[in-house]
Design a protein around this motif. Structure first.
Motif, PDB file in Angstrom:
ATOM      1  N   VAL A  96       0.843  -1.204   0.000  1.00 55.66           N
ATOM      2  CA  VAL A  96       0.000   0.000   0.000  1.00 55.66           C
ATOM      3  C   VAL A  96       0.878   1.253   0.000  1.00 55.66           C
ATOM      4  O   VAL A  96       0.597   2.212  -0.731  1.00 55.66           O
ATOM      5  N   THR A  97       1.948   1.234   0.755  1.00 49.07           N
ATOM      6  CA  THR A  97       2.859   2.378   0.807  1.00 49.07           C
ATOM      7  C   THR A  97       3.485   2.635  -0.559  1.00 49.07           C
ATOM      8  O   THR A  97       3.586   3.788  -0.993  1.00 49.07           O
ATOM      9  N   SER A  98       3.864   1.567  -1.244  1.00 51.98           N
ATOM     10  CA  SER A  98       4.458   1.759  -2.572  1.00 51.98           C
ATOM     11  C   SER A  98       3.427   2.297  -3.563  1.00 51.98           C
ATOM     12  O   SER A  98       3.761   3.102  -4.436  1.00 51.98           O
ATOM     13  N   LEU A  99       2.164   1.891  -3.405  1.00 51.08           N
ATOM     14  CA  LEU A  99       1.120   2.439  -4.276  1.00 51.08           C
ATOM     15  C   LEU A  99       0.917   3.927  -4.008  1.00 51.08           C
ATOM     16  O   LEU A  99       0.681   4.696  -4.947  1.00 51.08           O
ATOM     17  N   MET A 100       0.993   4.313  -2.746  1.00 53.41           N
ATOM     18  CA  MET A 100       0.868   5.741  -2.411  1.00 53.41           C
ATOM     19  C   MET A 100       1.996   6.542  -3.061  1.00 53.41           C
ATOM     20  O   MET A 100       1.771   7.650  -3.547  1.00 53.41           O
ATOM     21  N   LYS A 101       3.184   5.970  -3.090  1.00 49.66           N
ATOM     22  CA  LYS A 101       4.315   6.654  -3.710  1.00 49.66           C
ATOM     23  C   LYS A 101       4.140   6.777  -5.216  1.00 49.66           C
ATOM     24  O   LYS A 101       4.607   7.731  -5.821  1.00 49.66           O
ATOM     25  N   GLU A 102       3.454   5.811  -5.808  1.00 46.56           N
ATOM     26  CA  GLU A 102       3.215   5.836  -7.252  1.00 46.56           C
ATOM     27  C   GLU A 102       2.218   6.909  -7.660  1.00 46.56           C
ATOM     28  O   GLU A 102       2.131   7.262  -8.841  1.00 46.56           O
ATOM     29  N   LEU A 103       1.454   7.418  -6.713  1.00 45.83           N
ATOM     30  CA  LEU A 103       0.442   8.436  -7.037  1.00 45.83           C
ATOM     31  C   LEU A 103       1.043   9.652  -7.722  1.00 45.83           C
ATOM     32  O   LEU A 103       0.413  10.251  -8.588  1.00 45.83           O
ATOM     33  N   ARG A 104       2.256   9.999  -7.343  1.00 48.55           N
ATOM     34  CA  ARG A 104       2.860  11.201  -7.930  1.00 48.55           C
ATOM     35  C   ARG A 104       3.174  11.025  -9.422  1.00 48.55           C
ATOM     36  O   ARG A 104       3.367  11.997 -10.134  1.00 48.55           O
ATOM     37  N   ASP A 105       3.206   9.762  -9.874  1.00 48.56           N
ATOM     38  CA  ASP A 105       3.551   9.495 -11.267  1.00 48.56           C
ATOM     39  C   ASP A 105       2.345   9.358 -12.190  1.00 48.56           C
ATOM     40  O   ASP A 105       2.518   9.243 -13.402  1.00 48.56           O
ATOM     41  N   ILE A 106       1.139   9.364 -11.633  1.00 54.46           N
ATOM     42  CA  ILE A 106      -0.034   9.194 -12.486  1.00 54.46           C
ATOM     43  C   ILE A 106      -0.636  10.564 -12.811  1.00 54.46           C
ATOM     44  O   ILE A 106      -0.413  11.531 -12.086  1.00 54.46           O
ATOM     45  N   PRO A 107      -1.394  10.634 -13.896  1.00 50.07           N
ATOM     46  CA  PRO A 107      -1.988  11.918 -14.300  1.00 50.07           C
ATOM     47  C   PRO A 107      -2.875  12.515 -13.202  1.00 50.07           C
ATOM     48  O   PRO A 107      -3.571  11.796 -12.486  1.00 50.07           O
ATOM     49  N   ILE A 118      -6.705  11.605 -12.589  1.00 49.99           N
ATOM     50  CA  ILE A 118      -7.140  10.368 -11.918  1.00 49.99           C
ATOM     51  C   ILE A 118      -6.450  10.169 -10.560  1.00 49.99           C
ATOM     52  O   ILE A 118      -6.773   9.222  -9.844  1.00 49.99           O
ATOM     53  N   ARG A 119      -5.581  11.057 -10.212  1.00 50.99           N
ATOM     54  CA  ARG A 119      -4.825  10.947  -8.959  1.00 50.99           C
ATOM     55  C   ARG A 119      -5.739  10.988  -7.736  1.00 50.99           C
ATOM     56  O   ARG A 119      -5.584  10.198  -6.806  1.00 50.99           O
ATOM     57  N   LYS A 120      -6.712  11.893  -7.743  1.00 48.47           N
ATOM     58  CA  LYS A 120      -7.603  12.040  -6.595  1.00 48.47           C
ATOM     59  C   LYS A 120      -8.396  10.757  -6.361  1.00 48.47           C
ATOM     60  O   LYS A 120      -8.472  10.249  -5.234  1.00 48.47           O
ATOM     61  N   GLU A 121      -8.979  10.218  -7.415  1.00 45.34           N
ATOM     62  CA  GLU A 121      -9.761   8.990  -7.294  1.00 45.34           C
ATOM     63  C   GLU A 121      -8.881   7.822  -6.847  1.00 45.34           C
ATOM     64  O   GLU A 121      -9.273   7.042  -5.971  1.00 45.34           O
ATOM     65  N   ALA A 122      -7.713   7.718  -7.426  1.00 45.42           N
ATOM     66  CA  ALA A 122      -6.791   6.639  -7.052  1.00 45.42           C
ATOM     67  C   ALA A 122      -6.381   6.772  -5.592  1.00 45.42           C
ATOM     68  O   ALA A 122      -6.325   5.781  -4.864  1.00 45.42           O
ATOM     69  N   GLY A 123      -6.104   7.971  -5.149  1.00 47.73           N
ATOM     70  CA  GLY A 123      -5.742   8.210  -3.757  1.00 47.73           C
ATOM     71  C   GLY A 123      -6.856   7.825  -2.807  1.00 47.73           C
ATOM     72  O   GLY A 123      -6.618   7.229  -1.753  1.00 47.73           O
ATOM     73  N   GLN A 124      -8.077   8.154  -3.184  1.00 41.04           N
ATOM     74  CA  GLN A 124      -9.225   7.788  -2.348  1.00 41.04           C
ATOM     75  C   GLN A 124      -9.397   6.274  -2.276  1.00 41.04           C
ATOM     76  O   GLN A 124      -9.686   5.725  -1.212  1.00 41.04           O
ATOM     77  N   LEU A 125      -9.198   5.603  -3.402  1.00 47.42           N
ATOM     78  CA  LEU A 125      -9.305   4.143  -3.417  1.00 47.42           C
ATOM     79  C   LEU A 125      -8.224   3.504  -2.547  1.00 47.42           C
ATOM     80  O   LEU A 125      -8.504   2.572  -1.785  1.00 47.42           O
ATOM     81  N   ILE A 126      -7.011   4.003  -2.661  1.00 44.31           N
ATOM     82  CA  ILE A 126      -5.910   3.471  -1.849  1.00 44.31           C
ATOM     83  C   ILE A 126      -6.196   3.679  -0.369  1.00 44.31           C
ATOM     84  O   ILE A 126      -6.031   2.763   0.442  1.00 44.31           O
ATOM     85  N   ASN A 127      -6.637   4.867  -0.017  1.00 46.63           N
ATOM     86  CA  ASN A 127      -6.949   5.148   1.389  1.00 46.63           C
ATOM     87  C   ASN A 127      -8.095   4.270   1.894  1.00 46.63           C
ATOM     88  O   ASN A 127      -8.082   3.816   3.037  1.00 46.63           O
ATOM     89  N   SER A 128      -9.067   4.028   1.045  1.00 49.62           N
ATOM     90  CA  SER A 128     -10.186   3.174   1.410  1.00 49.62           C
ATOM     91  C   SER A 128      -9.713   1.746   1.688  1.00 49.62           C
ATOM     92  O   SER A 128     -10.084   1.138   2.698  1.00 49.62           O
ATOM     93  N   ILE A 129      -8.895   1.220   0.803  1.00 53.96           N
ATOM     94  CA  ILE A 129      -8.379  -0.135   0.982  1.00 53.96           C
ATOM     95  C   ILE A 129      -7.473  -0.200   2.202  1.00 53.96           C
ATOM     96  O   ILE A 129      -7.527  -1.170   2.970  1.00 53.96           O
ATOM     97  N   LYS A 130      -6.686   0.827   2.414  1.00 53.43           N
ATOM     98  CA  LYS A 130      -5.812   0.869   3.587  1.00 53.43           C
ATOM     99  C   LYS A 130      -6.647   0.814   4.867  1.00 53.43           C
ATOM    100  O   LYS A 130      -6.326   0.062   5.792  1.00 53.43           O
ATOM    101  N   SER A 131      -7.712   1.577   4.917  1.00 50.58           N
ATOM    102  CA  SER A 131      -8.597   1.572   6.089  1.00 50.58           C
ATOM    103  C   SER A 131      -9.238   0.203   6.295  1.00 50.58           C
ATOM    104  O   SER A 131      -9.338  -0.283   7.428  1.00 50.58           O
TER     105      SER A 131
END
Length: 90
Positions: free
Chosen positions: A39-50, A53-66
């Motif tokens: 999950v941490t590595s996915l969070m780091k990858e957020l800076r590399d995506i457009p 879609i970054r906001k939605e991806a971040g929300q999904l990652i945070n949701s799965i993390k929770s």
């Protein structure tokens, strides 16, 4: 990204079902949520995506993390409760 997150969630659910010891749950927590976890590595990858879609991806990652944190906490509680029950029974 969404497909990877769904697969991550499935992998976690599969792994958590087979854990029977608190130590194993802790290792699973480290593997998914630790400093070098998935999950941490996915969070780091957020800076590399457009950015669109970054906001939605971040929300999904945070949701799965929770969700992972919640499931881990429940699993640890269940294992501890079972250990206490076994001690009282014997």
């Amino acid at each position: 990204m969404k497909e990877r997150l769904e697969q991550l969630k499935k992998d976690f659910e599969k792994e958590i079902k087979t854990t029977l010891k608190i130590e194993d749950v802790e290792q699973l927590r480290i593997a998914f949520l630790g400093k070098k976890g998935v999950v941490t590595s996915l969070m780091k990858e957020l800076r590399d995506i457009p950015s669109e879609i970054r906001k939605e991806a971040g929300q999904l990652i945070n949701s799965i993390k929770s969700e992972i944190e919640t499931v881990i906490a429940k699993k640890i509680k269940n294992i501890r409760d079972e250990e206490i029950k076994n001690r009282l029974d014997s």
